[in-house]
Motif scaffolding. Structure first.
Motif, mmCIF file in Angstrom:
data_model
loop_
_atom_site.group_PDB
_atom_site.id
_atom_site.type_symbol
_atom_site.label_atom_id
_atom_site.label_comp_id
_atom_site.label_asym_id
_atom_site.label_seq_id
_atom_site.Cartn_x
_atom_site.Cartn_y
_atom_site.Cartn_z
ATOM 1 N N ALA A 174 34.761 36.404 83.966
ATOM 2 C CA ALA A 174 34.300 35.038 83.687
ATOM 3 C C ALA A 174 34.459 34.693 82.209
ATOM 4 C CB ALA A 174 32.850 34.885 84.125
ATOM 5 N N ASP A 175 34.148 35.636 81.318
ATOM 6 C CA ASP A 175 34.320 35.390 79.888
ATOM 7 C C ASP A 175 35.793 35.186 79.535
ATOM 8 O OD1 ASP A 175 31.604 35.666 79.646
ATOM 9 O OD2 ASP A 175 31.674 37.736 78.932
ATOM 10 N N LYS A 176 36.675 35.930 80.197
ATOM 11 C CA LYS A 176 38.108 35.777 79.941
ATOM 12 C C LYS A 176 38.590 34.389 80.328
ATOM 13 C CE LYS A 176 42.598 37.691 81.298
ATOM 14 N NZ LYS A 176 43.273 38.724 82.133
ATOM 15 N N TYR A 177 38.192 33.937 81.535
ATOM 16 C CA TYR A 177 38.584 32.604 81.971
ATOM 17 C C TYR A 177 37.979 31.522 81.078
ATOM 18 C CZ TYR A 177 40.479 34.670 86.245
ATOM 19 O OH TYR A 177 41.219 35.389 87.126
ATOM 20 N N ALA A 178 36.749 31.726 80.650
ATOM 21 C CA ALA A 178 36.115 30.747 79.769
ATOM 22 C C ALA A 178 36.839 30.677 78.430
ATOM 23 C CB ALA A 178 34.645 31.094 79.563
ATOM 24 N N ALA A 179 37.271 31.836 77.899
ATOM 25 C CA ALA A 179 38.000 31.838 76.633
ATOM 26 C C ALA A 179 39.349 31.146 76.769
ATOM 27 C CB ALA A 179 38.193 33.277 76.145
ATOM 28 N N GLU A 180 40.046 31.368 77.900
ATOM 29 C CA GLU A 180 41.328 30.696 78.118
ATOM 30 C C GLU A 180 41.144 29.186 78.230
ATOM 31 O OE1 GLU A 180 43.024 32.475 81.538
ATOM 32 O OE2 GLU A 180 43.532 34.374 80.546
ATOM 33 N N ALA A 181 40.122 28.752 78.951
ATOM 34 C CA ALA A 181 39.867 27.321 79.075
ATOM 35 C C ALA A 181 39.516 26.700 77.719
ATOM 36 C CB ALA A 181 38.753 27.072 80.081
ATOM 37 N N GLU A 182 38.738 27.414 76.912
ATOM 38 C CA GLU A 182 38.380 26.896 75.593
ATOM 39 C C GLU A 182 39.599 26.804 74.687
ATOM 40 O OE1 GLU A 182 35.235 27.863 71.948
ATOM 41 O OE2 GLU A 182 35.335 29.152 73.738
ATOM 42 N N ALA A 183 40.496 27.808 74.776
ATOM 43 C CA ALA A 183 41.720 27.761 73.967
ATOM 44 C C ALA A 183 42.605 26.593 74.374
ATOM 45 C CB ALA A 183 42.479 29.080 74.098
ATOM 46 N N GLU A 184 42.731 26.348 75.684
ATOM 47 C CA GLU A 184 43.522 25.211 76.147
ATOM 48 C C GLU A 184 42.911 23.892 75.681
ATOM 49 O OE1 GLU A 184 43.867 25.527 80.325
ATOM 50 O OE2 GLU A 184 45.177 27.295 80.281
ATOM 51 N N ALA A 185 41.583 23.791 75.736
ATOM 52 C CA ALA A 185 40.927 22.564 75.284
ATOM 53 C C ALA A 185 41.137 22.346 73.791
ATOM 54 C CB ALA A 185 39.440 22.609 75.609
ATOM 55 N N GLN A 186 41.073 23.411 72.978
ATOM 56 C CA GLN A 186 41.297 23.275 71.548
ATOM 57 C C GLN A 186 42.736 22.867 71.245
ATOM 58 O OE1 GLN A 186 40.049 26.892 69.669
ATOM 59 N NE2 GLN A 186 37.854 26.490 69.953
ATOM 60 N N ALA A 187 43.687 23.452 72.010
ATOM 61 C CA ALA A 187 45.096 23.092 71.800
ATOM 62 C C ALA A 187 45.337 21.626 72.142
ATOM 63 C CB ALA A 187 45.993 23.989 72.639
ATOM 64 N N ALA A 188 44.726 21.159 73.238
ATOM 65 C CA ALA A 188 44.877 19.750 73.600
ATOM 66 C C ALA A 188 44.250 18.841 72.553
ATOM 67 C CB ALA A 188 44.251 19.513 74.976
ATOM 68 N N ALA A 189 43.090 19.228 72.019
ATOM 69 C CA ALA A 189 42.449 18.409 70.980
ATOM 70 C C ALA A 189 43.277 18.380 69.708
ATOM 71 C CB ALA A 189 41.047 18.947 70.692
ATOM 72 N N THR A 190 43.882 19.516 69.341
ATOM 73 C CA THR A 190 44.740 19.554 68.144
ATOM 74 C C THR A 190 45.961 18.667 68.317
ATOM 75 O OG1 THR A 190 43.994 21.813 67.711
ATOM 76 C CG2 THR A 190 45.982 21.083 66.586
ATOM 77 N N ALA A 191 46.575 18.728 69.502
ATOM 78 C CA ALA A 191 47.745 17.881 69.747
ATOM 79 C C ALA A 191 47.378 16.408 69.708
ATOM 80 C CB ALA A 191 48.361 18.242 71.095
ATOM 81 N N THR A 192 46.228 16.052 70.238
ATOM 82 C CA THR A 192 45.797 14.650 70.213
ATOM 83 C C THR A 192 45.530 14.181 68.790
ATOM 84 O OG1 THR A 192 44.805 14.938 72.402
ATOM 85 C CG2 THR A 192 44.101 13.032 71.115
ATOM 86 N N ALA A 193 44.878 15.043 67.995
ATOM 87 C CA ALA A 193 44.603 14.675 66.601
ATOM 88 C C ALA A 193 45.892 14.527 65.808
ATOM 89 C CB ALA A 193 43.697 15.719 65.963
#
Length: 229
Positions: A174-193
């Protein structure tokens, strides 16, 4: 060397002790259990009946083989499971048809519960299953499933105890999946910014309209031939 002699007993001492127990019991208040109007308070580890959690049963037959009384009856059949992905292999699995326990033979040893590798059998404190016919003490899986809802919750773990391996593995995944989801969310936020910070290109001037012949239009200010006004 003299041997030690047993303590001397007075005549009638055993009778006096028995009468003392009788007198002590006579002076106590009588307590009558008002069953069945009032249900008794059973200990948490009471061995009443065996409950079945059918979803966890894989028809491994381990409980039936290890039962010393041979009072567990299991029937099943095989079904083919299609491949989960294109190009994969089909698999076969056992489907439970019948799971019955003859409680007229069961001696409540709990071996079947201990050897079940998938936690499909549990102790239930339910004890009201008396029948007038001994043949009716063979209970099928529907009845065993009903008793599953009477199984008490397991006791809380010791705070200082080590976390079970199953929970540790599940938590790690569960921690692994949560870390992957958080990394994807950060990458999407960086691309949007980054897209918002890029300046827009200035608008270009409109082009002059062209003639249908493709030649440049004559300039009215240009001088004409000689003799022309």
């Amino acid at each position: 060397m003299s041997e030690s002699l047993p303590p001397r007993r007075f005549p009638g001492s055993g009778l006096a002790k028995g009468l003392a127990v009788t007198l002590r019991t006579m002076t106590r208040r009588t307590v009558t259990a008002q069953y069945p109007d009032v249900q008794p308070e059973l200990p948490p580890r009471t061995r009443g009946v065996i409950a079945l959690f059918e979803e966890n049963c894989t028809v491994c037959m381990l409980c039936a083989r290890e039962c010393p009384d041979w009072c567990i009856y299991i029937d099943s059949h095989k079904e083919t499971v299609p491949a989960a992905a294109p190009g994969g292999r089909e698999r076969s699995r056992n489907v439970l048809d019948r799971f019955a326990i003859d409680f007229s033979l069961c001696m409540y040893c709990g071996i079947c519960i201990e050897v079940c590798p998938f936690d499909a059998l549990f102790w239930s404190p339910e004890f009201e299953y008396a029948e007038t016919d001994i043949l009716e003490l063979t209970h099928e899986r529907d009845k065993l499933r009903e008793w599953m809802w009477t199984v008490p919750a397991p006791p809380a773990l010791d705070p200082a105890a080590e976390e079970p391996k199953e929970l540790a593995a599940a938590r790690k995944t569960a921690d692994k999946y949560a870390a992957e989801a958080e990394a994807e969310a950060q990458a999407a936020a960086t691309a949007t910014a980054a897209a918002q910070a890029t300046p827009e290109a200035p608008p270009t001037a409109p082009e002059a309209p062209s003639t249908g012949s493709g030649k440049a239009a004559p300039d009215d200010t240009a001088p004409g031939p000689e003799g022309t006004p």
